[in-house]
Design an enzyme around this catalytic site. Structure first.
Site, short mmCIF file in Angstrom:
data_model
loop_
_atom_site.label_atom_id
_atom_site.label_comp_id
_atom_site.label_asym_id
_atom_site.label_seq_id
_atom_site.Cartn_x
_atom_site.Cartn_y
_atom_site.Cartn_z
N ARG A 93 8.96 -8.10 -6.91
CA ARG A 93 8.32 -7.01 -6.19
C ARG A 93 8.85 -6.89 -4.77
O ARG A 93 8.42 -5.99 -4.04
CB ARG A 93 6.84 -7.33 -6.10
CG ARG A 93 5.91 -6.34 -6.77
CD ARG A 93 4.53 -6.98 -6.68
NE ARG A 93 3.46 -6.12 -6.96
CZ ARG A 93 2.85 -6.04 -8.15
NH1 ARG A 93 3.33 -6.71 -9.18
NH2 ARG A 93 1.80 -5.30 -8.30
N ARG A 130 -8.49 3.66 -15.77
CA ARG A 130 -8.01 2.41 -16.35
C ARG A 130 -9.14 1.37 -16.49
O ARG A 130 -9.93 1.17 -15.59
CB ARG A 130 -6.90 1.82 -15.48
CG ARG A 130 -6.49 0.42 -15.89
CD ARG A 130 -5.12 0.08 -15.44
NE ARG A 130 -5.09 -0.42 -14.08
CZ ARG A 130 -3.98 -0.78 -13.45
NH1 ARG A 130 -2.80 -0.61 -14.05
NH2 ARG A 130 -4.01 -1.23 -12.23
N ARG A 163 -10.89 -3.14 -13.09
CA ARG A 163 -10.36 -4.22 -12.27
C ARG A 163 -10.94 -4.19 -10.86
O ARG A 163 -11.16 -3.11 -10.31
CB ARG A 163 -8.83 -4.09 -12.18
CG ARG A 163 -8.12 -4.88 -13.25
CD ARG A 163 -6.66 -4.57 -13.32
NE ARG A 163 -5.96 -4.60 -12.04
CZ ARG A 163 -4.64 -4.49 -11.91
NH1 ARG A 163 -3.89 -4.34 -13.00
NH2 ARG A 163 -4.08 -4.51 -10.74
N ARG A 174 -1.79 -0.82 -2.47
CA ARG A 174 -0.77 -1.24 -3.44
C ARG A 174 0.34 -0.21 -3.56
O ARG A 174 1.52 -0.56 -3.67
CB ARG A 174 -1.41 -1.51 -4.80
CG ARG A 174 -1.95 -2.94 -4.91
CD ARG A 174 -3.23 -3.03 -5.72
NE ARG A 174 -3.03 -2.65 -7.09
CZ ARG A 174 -3.94 -2.00 -7.83
NH1 ARG A 174 -5.11 -1.66 -7.31
NH2 ARG A 174 -3.67 -1.69 -9.07
P1 ADP Z 1 -0.57 -3.46 -10.07
O1 ADP Z 1 0.84 -3.22 -10.51
O2 ADP Z 1 -1.53 -2.46 -10.62
O3 ADP Z 1 -0.71 -3.58 -8.57
P2 ADP Z 1 -0.51 -6.26 -11.05
O4 ADP Z 1 -1.42 -6.73 -12.10
O5 ADP Z 1 0.94 -6.25 -11.34
O6 ADP Z 1 -1.08 -4.83 -10.66
O7 ADP Z 1 -0.73 -7.14 -9.72
C1 ADP Z 1 -2.01 -7.35 -9.19
C2 ADP Z 1 -1.91 -8.11 -7.86
O8 ADP Z 1 -1.34 -9.41 -8.08
C3 ADP Z 1 -1.04 -7.48 -6.79
O9 ADP Z 1 -1.71 -6.47 -6.06
C4 ADP Z 1 -0.71 -8.71 -5.93
O10 ADP Z 1 -1.82 -9.08 -5.13
C5 ADP Z 1 -0.53 -9.79 -6.97
N1 ADP Z 1 0.88 -9.87 -7.44
C6 ADP Z 1 1.31 -9.66 -8.72
N2 ADP Z 1 2.64 -9.81 -8.81
C7 ADP Z 1 3.08 -10.11 -7.56
C8 ADP Z 1 4.35 -10.37 -7.00
N3 ADP Z 1 5.47 -10.35 -7.74
N4 ADP Z 1 4.42 -10.63 -5.67
C9 ADP Z 1 3.32 -10.67 -4.89
N5 ADP Z 1 2.08 -10.42 -5.37
C10 ADP Z 1 1.94 -10.16 -6.68
#
Ligand code: ADP
Ligand code: ZN
Length: 224
Positions: A93, A130, A163, A174
């Site tokens: 990310r 969702r 969620r 986000r």
């Molecule tokens: P979304 O894509 O809807 O934001 P995710 O389930 O992928 O949801 O992620 C939820 C949360 O988990 C993010 O908002 C972050 O806090 C954390 N997170 C997930 N993947 C990462 C990552 N690769 N780096 C940093 N934080 C992460």
């Protein structure tokens, strides 16, 4: 028939990444490694790690790179991922995470990085409707894909809930972080000839067909 695959899927919140990643993981019989799901599971477990992660998740902030990178490195070193591959959903990310990933995948590269594309105008409605299973992480939509019994997961019988981070302010944060930290990865992977952009609009089955066609095409190229 489908011996494994090494796939990363990128896309903004609500693009349908999780839904498609689950389908690809069944199709290619590879583990679905979803960092958000892993964090939510540790929050539920109540561990010290989970309590720390919860602060970031609820606010829509990114968990620090060192923490996420260590966690993914560990998961990908397990034998299912080593032998068959993986579908990575929610990682990388940030450019720092992408650099770390490419480093620890050496010498075997990725098959493809999918950019699942969707208009921002469309994601807000998708996120509002969702719902997610609090046990297995299956995704539902109260608008067009509700569980067969309201509030109960079709897959595992768990509770289907909204969620904690699908609130207006956490969604806004986000999406902001997606633009700032994750969108630059599209060009980053493009430069490395790994990127495939696929339209995320339309029925889930149609999107899956597009994805499988793209992944198969890439894998054939790599093997020829
Ligand atoms: P979304 O894509 O809807 O934001 P995710 O389930 O992928 O949801 O992620 C939820 C949360 O988990 C993010 O908002 C972050 O806090 C954390 N997170 C997930 N993947 C990462 C990552 N690769 N780096 C940093 N934080 C992460
Ligand atoms: Zn479930």
């Amino acid at each position: 028939m489908n011996p494994g695959a090494r796939i990363v899927i990128l896309g903004k919140q609500g693009a349908g990444k999780g839904t498609q990643a689950v389908r690809l993981s069944r199709h290619y019989v590879v583990p679905h490694v979803a960092t958000g799901d892993i964090f939510r599971a540790s929050v539920r477990s109540g561990s010290e790690f989970g309590q720390k992660a919860k602060k970031y998740l609820d606010a829509g902030e990114l968990v620090p790179d060192e923490v996420v990178i260590g966690m993914v490195r560990e998961r990908l070193s397990q034998s299912d991922a080593m032998h068959r591959g993986f579908i990575l959903d929610g990682f990388p990310r940030t450019v720092g995470q992408a650099e770390a990933l490419m480093g620890f995948l050496e010498p075997e590269p990725l098959d493809v990085v999918i950019n699942l594309e969707i208009a921002t105008g469309e994601v807000l409605g998708r996120l509002a409707s969702r719902r997610v299973c609090s046990d297995c992480g299956a995704n539902y939509s109260v608008a067009d894909n509700p569980p067969r019994v309201s509030g109960i997961c079709d897959v595992c019988g768990g509770d289907v809930v909204q969620r904690d981070d699908d609130t207006e302010s956490a969604i806004r944060r986000r999406l902001e972080l997606y633009e700032r930290e994750t969108a630059p990865l599209i060009e980053w992977f493009e430069k490395r000839s790994l990127l495939a952009t696929i339209a995320g609009a339309g029925a889930p089955d149609e999107v899956t067909d597009r994805l499988v066609a793209e992944v198969d095409g890439r894998r054939q190229l790599r093997r020829s």
